[in-house]
Design an enzyme around this catalytic site. Structure first.
Site, PDB file in Angstrom:
ATOM      1  N   LYS A  46       0.830  -1.209   0.000  1.00 43.62           N
ATOM      2  CA  LYS A  46       0.000   0.000   0.000  1.00 43.62           C
ATOM      3  C   LYS A  46       0.865   1.260   0.000  1.00 43.62           C
ATOM      4  O   LYS A  46       0.550   2.246  -0.684  1.00 43.62           O
ATOM      5  CB  LYS A  46      -0.945  -0.027   1.201  1.00 43.62           C
ATOM      6  N   GLN A  71      -4.911  -1.812   9.727  1.00 44.14           N
ATOM      7  CA  GLN A  71      -4.610  -3.087   9.091  1.00 44.14           C
ATOM      8  C   GLN A  71      -5.132  -4.241   9.942  1.00 44.14           C
ATOM      9  O   GLN A  71      -4.790  -4.352  11.120  1.00 44.14           O
ATOM     10  CB  GLN A  71      -3.098  -3.244   8.882  1.00 44.14           C
ATOM     11  N   ASP A 102     -11.636   2.048   4.201  1.00 42.61           N
ATOM     12  CA  ASP A 102     -11.727   0.590   4.156  1.00 42.61           C
ATOM     13  C   ASP A 102     -13.172   0.120   4.105  1.00 42.61           C
ATOM     14  O   ASP A 102     -13.438  -1.052   3.836  1.00 42.61           O
ATOM     15  CB  ASP A 102     -11.028  -0.021   5.372  1.00 42.61           C
TER      16      ASP A 102
END
Length: 370
Positions: free
Chosen positions: A127, A171, A194
């Site tokens: 990322k 994450q 997300d």
């Protein structure tokens, strides 16, 4: 950078749907891409897909199934997620450059990484690399495995109030001692790139609603289907797994595209029988080679979200990646299939970057041209 040092030491990667009036008054799902070649994504807005359900007597008509078997030498067409992701990231980069030249601002993404999971470290590294390619500002906050909920929440709050960051990503998965629900709820709704905030998932589930962000992996899966001309409306879709990250949002998103969706869970007694009815099969549970060729309906489209490393001394890293789907068997039966690696993984990153760009554009009232 500490993360880069960790990445260099990693040698193992872990993983894991017609009524006649509709056809005469609106386009089918598979035609939404026509005439929008310059858009970053081909997927239409969810609200534009909403219309009333109208049932008629033909809905119950029965016809004999077609039992034509594909030739044994048949090989499915590969869905190249890596190539599509590169195209999307390139267009995101163009928009970031234009934003910077026009208003002097760039999108910003804040990422929180907890612990030493090798797969999480690699995912975050990918990322970071993609953000650098697209010109997106990136900041990583790392915590040890033994950190507290409060420490992680405080870091999220800092990103929440910082106007230079337009997206926040925690994450996953988090260490078991942390309260994932509490932590994710702290992420500001309009920075939840997300797509896991309850309001985003709720709006995804409800007709007439448009979530600010759709979870990246399911969004990437549907984008691939649309780009490869796969008709979703009216088709039978089976999603294996019901995780908050993949299975649940994927099933909701497919329903919004008017697929008839069945979810197979670990408690399902006849998974093979169910999956063999699927026109579109998506699996994301992280069980290597679980989906055999016998599970796949001839001509089905197979999207493999799973990623799992197996030892292979012939590979430079000492391992190779496989997915939930036994590729060698399924590719002899399916019409389209995603490989592992190079399928869904790159699309997840591309969707994250797009969501971050969209968040910044929304904040600055900046109109995206593509």
């Amino acid at each position: 950078m500490a993360l880069m040092n960790k990445v260099q030491n990693i040698v193992v990667l872990y993983g894991w749907r017609r009524n006649a009036f509709l056809l005469s008054s609106s386009r089918s799902i598979s035609t939404f891409a026509t005439g929008c070649e310059n858009r970053i994504l081909k997927s239409p807005s969810l609200v534009s897909l909403d219309f009333p359900d109208v049932w008629n007597s033909s809905s119950t008509n029965y016809s004999e199934p077609v039992m034509d078997k594909l030739a044994s030498e048949h090989t499915a067409r590969i869905i190249d997620g890596k190539q599509v992701a590169e195209e999307i990231i390139s267009k995101v980069a163009n928009e970031v450059t234009r934003m910077k030249k026009t208003i002097g601002e760039v999108p910003g993404l804040g990422v929180i990484l907890v612990g030493e999971r090798k797969d999480s470290i690699i995912y975050v590294h990918n990322k970071i690399k993609a953000c650098e390619e697209a010109g997106i500002k990136f900041k990583l906050t790392e915590f040890s495995d033994n950190c507290t909920d409060d420490e992680v929440c405080d870091a999220i709050m800092q990103f929440n109030v910082d106007p230079s960051f337009h997206g926040i990503l925690v994450q996953l998965p988090l260490p078991q001692h942390l309260n994932e629900e509490r932590i994710l709820n702290v992420v500001k709704f309009d920075k939840d790139v997300d797509g896991f905030h309850p309001m985003n998932i709720g709006n995804l589930a409800m007709r007439g609603r448009e979530p600010l962000f759709i979870p990246c992996t399911p969004k990437g899966c549907v984008e691939l289907l649309i780009r490869y001309g796969v008709e979703i409306m009216g088709k039978k879709a089976v999603v294996i797994g019901r995780s908050n990250i993949v299975g649940l949002p994927a099933s909701l998103l497919l329903q919004r595209h008017h697929a008839t969706v069945t979810v197979v869970t670990a408690l399902t007694s006849n998974p093979e029988e169910i999956t063999r009815e699927a026109d579109i099969l998506i699996s994301g549970v992280g069980v290597p080679n679980m989906v055999r060729g016998s599970w796949v309906k001839p001509g089905a489209v197979v999207v493999d979200v799973g990623t799992y490393p197996i030892e292979d001394k012939s590979c430079e890293q000492g391992y190779r990646l496989i997915g939930d789907v036994c590729y060698e068997e399924a590719s002899r039966v399916a019409s389209l299939i995603t490989p592992v690696p190079g399928g869904v993984g790159p699309m997840t990153v591309a969707m994250l970057l797009y969501n971050t760009l969209e968040s910044a554009a929304r904040k600055f009232n900046f109109v995206l041209t593509s």
